[in-house]
Scaffold this motif. Structure first.
Motif, PDB file in Angstrom:
ATOM      1  N   PRO A   9       0.818  -1.232   0.000  1.00 16.64           N
ATOM      2  CA  PRO A   9       0.000   0.000   0.000  1.00 16.64           C
ATOM      3  C   PRO A   9       0.844   1.270   0.000  1.00 16.64           C
ATOM      4  O   PRO A   9       0.398   2.293  -0.526  1.00 16.64           O
ATOM      5  CB  PRO A   9      -0.821  -0.126   1.291  1.00 16.64           C
ATOM      6  CG  PRO A   9      -0.157  -1.179   2.103  1.00 16.64           C
ATOM      7  CD  PRO A   9       0.527  -2.093   1.142  1.00 16.64           C
ATOM      8  N   LEU A  10       2.070   1.221   0.563  1.00 10.68           N
ATOM      9  CA  LEU A  10       2.932   2.401   0.535  1.00 10.68           C
ATOM     10  C   LEU A  10       3.461   2.669  -0.871  1.00 10.68           C
ATOM     11  O   LEU A  10       3.584   3.827  -1.278  1.00 10.68           O
ATOM     12  CB  LEU A  10       4.100   2.233   1.515  1.00 10.68           C
ATOM     13  CG  LEU A  10       3.758   2.342   3.002  1.00 10.68           C
ATOM     14  CD1 LEU A  10       5.005   2.128   3.847  1.00 10.68           C
ATOM     15  CD2 LEU A  10       3.132   3.694   3.316  1.00 10.68           C
ATOM     16  N   VAL A  11       3.754   1.607  -1.612  1.00  7.88           N
ATOM     17  CA  VAL A  11       4.188   1.779  -3.010  1.00  7.88           C
ATOM     18  C   VAL A  11       3.041   2.379  -3.820  1.00  7.88           C
ATOM     19  O   VAL A  11       3.234   3.308  -4.611  1.00  7.88           O
ATOM     20  CB  VAL A  11       4.634   0.433  -3.612  1.00  7.88           C
ATOM     21  CG1 VAL A  11       4.897   0.575  -5.105  1.00  7.88           C
ATOM     22  CG2 VAL A  11       5.877  -0.087  -2.894  1.00  7.88           C
ATOM     23  N   ASP A  12       1.851   1.847  -3.592  1.00 11.47           N
ATOM     24  CA  ASP A  12       0.663   2.356  -4.290  1.00 11.47           C
ATOM     25  C   ASP A  12       0.421   3.827  -3.946  1.00 11.47           C
ATOM     26  O   ASP A  12       0.116   4.648  -4.815  1.00 11.47           O
ATOM     27  CB  ASP A  12      -0.547   1.507  -3.899  1.00 11.47           C
ATOM     28  CG  ASP A  12      -1.754   1.793  -4.782  1.00 11.47           C
ATOM     29  OD1 ASP A  12      -1.560   2.004  -5.990  1.00 11.47           O
ATOM     30  OD2 ASP A  12      -2.875   1.823  -4.249  1.00 11.47           O
ATOM     31  N   LEU A  13       0.581   4.157  -2.657  1.00 13.30           N
ATOM     32  CA  LEU A  13       0.391   5.542  -2.216  1.00 13.30           C
ATOM     33  C   LEU A  13       1.436   6.461  -2.844  1.00 13.30           C
ATOM     34  O   LEU A  13       1.112   7.556  -3.318  1.00 13.30           O
ATOM     35  CB  LEU A  13       0.474   5.619  -0.691  1.00 13.30           C
ATOM     36  CG  LEU A  13       0.316   7.006  -0.066  1.00 13.30           C
ATOM     37  CD1 LEU A  13      -1.060   7.585  -0.371  1.00 13.30           C
ATOM     38  CD2 LEU A  13       0.547   6.929   1.446  1.00 13.30           C
ATOM     39  N   VAL A  30      10.203   3.303  -0.941  1.00 14.63           N
ATOM     40  CA  VAL A  30       9.793   2.678   0.307  1.00 14.63           C
ATOM     41  C   VAL A  30      10.983   1.895   0.839  1.00 14.63           C
ATOM     42  O   VAL A  30      11.493   0.991   0.170  1.00 14.63           O
ATOM     43  CB  VAL A  30       8.582   1.751   0.111  1.00 14.63           C
ATOM     44  CG1 VAL A  30       8.236   1.040   1.420  1.00 14.63           C
ATOM     45  CG2 VAL A  30       7.383   2.541  -0.403  1.00 14.63           C
ATOM     46  N   THR A  31      11.459   2.272   2.011  1.00 17.18           N
ATOM     47  CA  THR A  31      12.587   1.607   2.645  1.00 17.18           C
ATOM     48  C   THR A  31      12.258   1.349   4.100  1.00 17.18           C
ATOM     49  O   THR A  31      11.763   2.246   4.793  1.00 17.18           O
ATOM     50  CB  THR A  31      13.861   2.490   2.557  1.00 17.18           C
ATOM     51  OG1 THR A  31      14.048   2.915   1.197  1.00 17.18           O
ATOM     52  CG2 THR A  31      15.095   1.727   3.017  1.00 17.18           C
ATOM     53  N   PHE A  32      12.525   0.123   4.555  1.00 13.34           N
ATOM     54  CA  PHE A  32      12.249  -0.265   5.937  1.00 13.34           C
ATOM     55  C   PHE A  32      10.797   0.044   6.336  1.00 13.34           C
ATOM     56  O   PHE A  32      10.513   0.474   7.437  1.00 13.34           O
ATOM     57  CB  PHE A  32      13.212   0.432   6.905  1.00 13.34           C
ATOM     58  CG  PHE A  32      14.658   0.125   6.644  1.00 13.34           C
ATOM     59  CD1 PHE A  32      15.156  -1.157   6.842  1.00 13.34           C
ATOM     60  CD2 PHE A  32      15.509   1.110   6.177  1.00 13.34           C
ATOM     61  CE1 PHE A  32      16.496  -1.442   6.591  1.00 13.34           C
ATOM     62  CE2 PHE A  32      16.840   0.835   5.925  1.00 13.34           C
ATOM     63  CZ  PHE A  32      17.336  -0.456   6.132  1.00 13.34           C
ATOM     64  N   GLY A  33       9.896  -0.165   5.381  1.00  9.79           N
ATOM     65  CA  GLY A  33       8.488   0.013   5.675  1.00  9.79           C
ATOM     66  C   GLY A  33       8.037   1.449   5.806  1.00  9.79           C
ATOM     67  O   GLY A  33       6.980   1.715   6.392  1.00  9.79           O
ATOM     68  N   GLU A  34       8.815   2.393   5.248  1.00  8.99           N
ATOM     69  CA  GLU A  34       8.447   3.809   5.319  1.00  8.99           C
ATOM     70  C   GLU A  34       8.545   4.439   3.931  1.00  8.99           C
ATOM     71  O   GLU A  34       9.498   4.193   3.189  1.00  8.99           O
ATOM     72  CB  GLU A  34       9.354   4.556   6.296  1.00  8.99           C
ATOM     73  CG  GLU A  34       9.197   4.105   7.741  1.00  8.99           C
ATOM     74  CD  GLU A  34      10.021   4.937   8.694  1.00  8.99           C
ATOM     75  OE1 GLU A  34      10.817   5.782   8.225  1.00  8.99           O
ATOM     76  OE2 GLU A  34       9.866   4.751   9.912  1.00  8.99           O
ATOM     77  N   VAL A  92       4.324   9.520   6.292  1.00  5.45           N
ATOM     78  CA  VAL A  92       5.115   9.802   5.099  1.00  5.45           C
ATOM     79  C   VAL A  92       6.206  10.805   5.468  1.00  5.45           C
ATOM     80  O   VAL A  92       5.995  11.707   6.284  1.00  5.45           O
ATOM     81  CB  VAL A  92       4.230  10.342   3.936  1.00  5.45           C
ATOM     82  CG1 VAL A  92       3.605  11.680   4.284  1.00  5.45           C
ATOM     83  CG2 VAL A  92       5.047  10.461   2.642  1.00  5.45           C
ATOM     84  N   ARG A  93       7.378  10.576   4.894  1.00  2.00           N
ATOM     85  CA  ARG A  93       8.508  11.494   5.069  1.00  2.00           C
ATOM     86  C   ARG A  93       8.715  12.247   3.758  1.00  2.00           C
ATOM     87  O   ARG A  93       8.721  11.645   2.682  1.00  2.00           O
ATOM     88  CB  ARG A  93       9.778  10.709   5.418  1.00  2.00           C
ATOM     89  CG  ARG A  93      11.023  11.563   5.573  1.00  2.00           C
ATOM     90  CD  ARG A  93      12.285  10.711   5.750  1.00  2.00           C
ATOM     91  NE  ARG A  93      12.211   9.889   6.933  1.00  2.00           N
ATOM     92  CZ  ARG A  93      12.113   8.571   6.925  1.00  2.00           C
ATOM     93  NH1 ARG A  93      12.054   7.906   5.764  1.00  2.00           N
ATOM     94  NH2 ARG A  93      12.068   7.875   8.044  1.00  2.00           N
ATOM     95  N   VAL A  94       8.893  13.551   3.857  1.00  2.00           N
ATOM     96  CA  VAL A  94       9.114  14.387   2.677  1.00  2.00           C
ATOM     97  C   VAL A  94      10.443  15.107   2.853  1.00  2.00           C
ATOM     98  O   VAL A  94      10.679  15.727   3.895  1.00  2.00           O
ATOM     99  CB  VAL A  94       7.976  15.408   2.490  1.00  2.00           C
ATOM    100  CG1 VAL A  94       8.259  16.310   1.293  1.00  2.00           C
ATOM    101  CG2 VAL A  94       6.634  14.701   2.326  1.00  2.00           C
ATOM    102  N   LYS A  95      11.318  15.005   1.838  1.00  2.82           N
ATOM    103  CA  LYS A  95      12.641  15.627   1.920  1.00  2.82           C
ATOM    104  C   LYS A  95      12.850  16.594   0.765  1.00  2.82           C
ATOM    105  O   LYS A  95      12.344  16.389  -0.333  1.00  2.82           O
ATOM    106  CB  LYS A  95      13.753  14.573   1.848  1.00  2.82           C
ATOM    107  CG  LYS A  95      13.771  13.577   2.966  1.00  2.82           C
ATOM    108  CD  LYS A  95      15.090  12.816   3.032  1.00  2.82           C
ATOM    109  CE  LYS A  95      15.506  12.262   1.676  1.00  2.82           C
ATOM    110  NZ  LYS A  95      16.763  11.486   1.762  1.00  2.82           N
TER     111      LYS A  95
END
Length: 205
Positions: A9-13, A30-34, A92-95
């Motif tokens: 679901p994170l890849v889809d998101l 997506v890395t380490f489930g994030e 979600v992390r935004v950089k």
């Protein structure tokens, strides 16, 4: 019959966000489930607004803004945002990246709670935020020299503060390290030393 392939679901998101925002999203992974999105600096307000308002996202909870320093890069700072969606039960992390002279648009108009976090990032790293209505130091003293979380900031700092009994006030002085504080044995306190540290007298008996 083959089992249906399950999409993370994170890849889809991430794909949904990147598809909707186009060039504003430079990278998604997506890395380490994030889920981490790297975005264009000038698009951060639009990105934060989309994450908050899009019905498939609803990242309505702003968590924090922080920084990271990579002095070997031209744009030495990463500014990192964290958002949470209680509706999706996801984060979600935004950089984005910047240097010490190029301001990052403030997201305080989208998330009022970013106010003090942007001030903290400015105070500790020197990152500037355009559109912030009160960008001043928040953790260090107003006369503090430099930004203490930069990698090139000396561990000892530049000044020391003490209370002067004669003048009956706090005074600022340049840091002066005695020679014994410049010599390190690199032992941890658990390994012990050949000399007795203050307060350890009983332990050495």
């Amino acid at each position: 019959m083959d089992e249906a392939i399950q999409v993370d679901p994170l890849v889809d998101l991430g794909q949904h966000i990147a598809g909707a925002l186009g060039d504003a999203v430079v990278e998604q992974k997506v890395t380490f489930g994030e889920l981490t999105l790297t975005v264009d600096r000038e698009s951060i307000v639009a990105v934060a607004t989309f994450l908050r308002d899009d019905p498939k996202c609803r990242f309505v909870s702003f968590v924090d803004v922080c920084g990271a320093d990579y002095p070997e890069r031209d744009e030495r700072f990463d500014v990192v945002y964290h958002f949470m969606s209680p509706y999706l039960n996801q984060r979600v992390r935004v950089k984005l990246s910047t240097d010490d002279v190029t301001p990052v648009p403030s997201i305080t108009g989208v998330f009022r709670g970013a106010d003090w976090f942007e001030r903290e990032t400015y105070d500790l790293y020197g990152v500037l935020f355009s559109g912030h209505n009160d960008l001043r130091r928040i953790l260090t003293d107003y006369g503090f020299d430099g930004h203490p979380l930069r990698k090139d900031f000396p561990v000892s700092g530049f000044v020391q503060v003490r209370y002067d009994e004669e003048r009956k006030r706090v005074v600022y002085e340049p840091v002066q390290l005695m020679q014994e504080f410049r010599t390190f044995d690199y032992l941890s306190p658990w390994e012990g030393t050949d000399y007795v540290l203050p307060g350890d007298e009983k332990a050495k008996q």
